[in-house]
Write a protein that holds these residues in place. Sequence first.
Motif, PDB file in Angstrom:
ATOM      1  N   ASN A 117       6.367  -8.202  -7.035  1.00 40.19           N
ATOM      2  CA  ASN A 117       4.954  -8.530  -6.780  1.00 40.19           C
ATOM      3  C   ASN A 117       3.964  -7.606  -7.473  1.00 40.19           C
ATOM      4  O   ASN A 117       2.836  -7.443  -7.012  1.00 40.19           O
ATOM      5  N   VAL A 118       4.337  -7.019  -8.595  1.00 42.46           N
ATOM      6  CA  VAL A 118       3.481  -6.028  -9.241  1.00 42.46           C
ATOM      7  C   VAL A 118       2.266  -6.626  -9.944  1.00 42.46           C
ATOM      8  O   VAL A 118       1.354  -5.893 -10.348  1.00 42.46           O
ATOM      9  N   LEU A 119       2.198  -7.935 -10.077  1.00 45.59           N
ATOM     10  CA  LEU A 119       1.014  -8.579 -10.658  1.00 45.59           C
ATOM     11  C   LEU A 119       0.144  -9.232  -9.587  1.00 45.59           C
ATOM     12  O   LEU A 119      -0.997  -9.582  -9.844  1.00 45.59           O
ATOM     13  N   TRP A 120       0.679  -9.410  -8.424  1.00 46.62           N
ATOM     14  CA  TRP A 120      -0.022  -9.916  -7.241  1.00 46.62           C
ATOM     15  C   TRP A 120      -0.991 -11.045  -7.586  1.00 46.62           C
ATOM     16  O   TRP A 120      -2.194 -10.899  -7.514  1.00 46.62           O
ATOM     17  N   GLN A 179       0.809  -1.209   0.000  1.00 47.11           N
ATOM     18  CA  GLN A 179       0.000   0.000   0.000  1.00 47.11           C
ATOM     19  C   GLN A 179       0.847   1.267   0.000  1.00 47.11           C
ATOM     20  O   GLN A 179       0.320   2.353  -0.218  1.00 47.11           O
ATOM     21  N   LYS A 180       2.138   1.134   0.222  1.00 47.64           N
ATOM     22  CA  LYS A 180       3.027   2.295   0.238  1.00 47.64           C
ATOM     23  C   LYS A 180       4.013   2.293  -0.933  1.00 47.64           C
ATOM     24  O   LYS A 180       4.944   3.090  -0.954  1.00 47.64           O
ATOM     25  N   TYR A 181       3.794   1.431  -1.911  1.00 50.41           N
ATOM     26  CA  TYR A 181       4.724   1.347  -3.036  1.00 50.41           C
ATOM     27  C   TYR A 181       4.918   2.699  -3.726  1.00 50.41           C
ATOM     28  O   TYR A 181       6.037   3.039  -4.103  1.00 50.41           O
ATOM     29  N   LEU A 222      -4.893  -4.994  -1.593  1.00 52.42           N
ATOM     30  CA  LEU A 222      -3.474  -4.934  -1.949  1.00 52.42           C
ATOM     31  C   LEU A 222      -3.295  -4.886  -3.463  1.00 52.42           C
ATOM     32  O   LEU A 222      -2.450  -4.154  -3.980  1.00 52.42           O
ATOM     33  N   SER A 223      -4.097  -5.665  -4.187  1.00 52.40           N
ATOM     34  CA  SER A 223      -3.972  -5.666  -5.647  1.00 52.40           C
ATOM     35  C   SER A 223      -4.388  -4.309  -6.221  1.00 52.40           C
ATOM     36  O   SER A 223      -3.820  -3.854  -7.210  1.00 52.40           O
ATOM     37  N   GLU A 224      -5.354  -3.652  -5.590  1.00 59.73           N
ATOM     38  CA  GLU A 224      -5.741  -2.310  -6.041  1.00 59.73           C
ATOM     39  C   GLU A 224      -4.590  -1.323  -5.839  1.00 59.73           C
ATOM     40  O   GLU A 224      -4.308  -0.495  -6.700  1.00 59.73           O
ATOM     41  N   SER A 225      -3.895  -1.433  -4.713  1.00 64.88           N
ATOM     42  CA  SER A 225      -2.731  -0.576  -4.460  1.00 64.88           C
ATOM     43  C   SER A 225      -1.646  -0.819  -5.503  1.00 64.88           C
ATOM     44  O   SER A 225      -1.032   0.129  -5.995  1.00 64.88           O
ATOM     45  N   LEU A 226      -1.425  -2.069  -5.833  1.00 61.73           N
ATOM     46  CA  LEU A 226      -0.398  -2.396  -6.837  1.00 61.73           C
ATOM     47  C   LEU A 226      -0.824  -1.943  -8.225  1.00 61.73           C
ATOM     48  O   LEU A 226       0.009  -1.501  -9.023  1.00 61.73           O
ATOM     49  N   HIS A 227      -2.102  -2.020  -8.522  1.00 59.75           N
ATOM     50  CA  HIS A 227      -2.594  -1.515  -9.813  1.00 59.75           C
ATOM     51  C   HIS A 227      -2.323  -0.007  -9.913  1.00 59.75           C
ATOM     52  O   HIS A 227      -1.848   0.475 -10.940  1.00 59.75           O
TER      53      HIS A 227
END
Length: 145
Positions: free
Chosen positions: A76-79, A47-49, A109-114
Motif C-alpha cells: 500500500n505504499v502508493l495509497w 502511521q507506524k510503517y 495516511l497518505s502523508e505517513s506513507l509518503h
Amino acid sequence: SLAQKYFRQSEHKSKFEVHVGQALDIMQMLVDERRKFDIIFLDADKQKYIEYYEMIVGNTEAEGLLAPGGVLLADNVLWKGLVLAHSEQFTEHAPDPGLYGKPKRMLKLSESLHRFNEHVHADKRTEQVLVPLRDGLTVIRRKQL
C-alpha cells in the motif's frame, strides 16, 4: 480467528505460528528472541510503517528481524495514488482524496506513507524497488555487509 481456523485444518499447520496482539510488542518479542525471517510482508497501521521498518531492518544484521539477504514487502505504499499529494514534483497528478470518503483520514495516511517512502529511499542499509501495481508494493532487501 478465521485465519487460525484454516491454519488448524491445513496439512501444513505445524509451519504456522500465530501471534495475536499489538504488532510492535510482538515484533519486539521476536527481536529479543533473535528470530530471523527470510521474507516479511508488511501490511499494518500505515502511521507506524517507519517504526515497523526500523524494527525489521535493525541497525545491524544481528539486530533486525530480517535475515541477511531477506526481503521485506511493504504493501500500500502508493495509497490510491494519494502519496503524490505530498510530493512537490507530482502534486498536480494526485487524485482527489474526496473520491475515497474520509478525505482528512486518507490524506493523513497518505502523508505517513509518503514519509515512509522517503525514509526507505534514503536508507543506505537497503536496496529497494517500488512496484506500481494497484496500491503499490515496495520490495526491500537488506544489503549484506
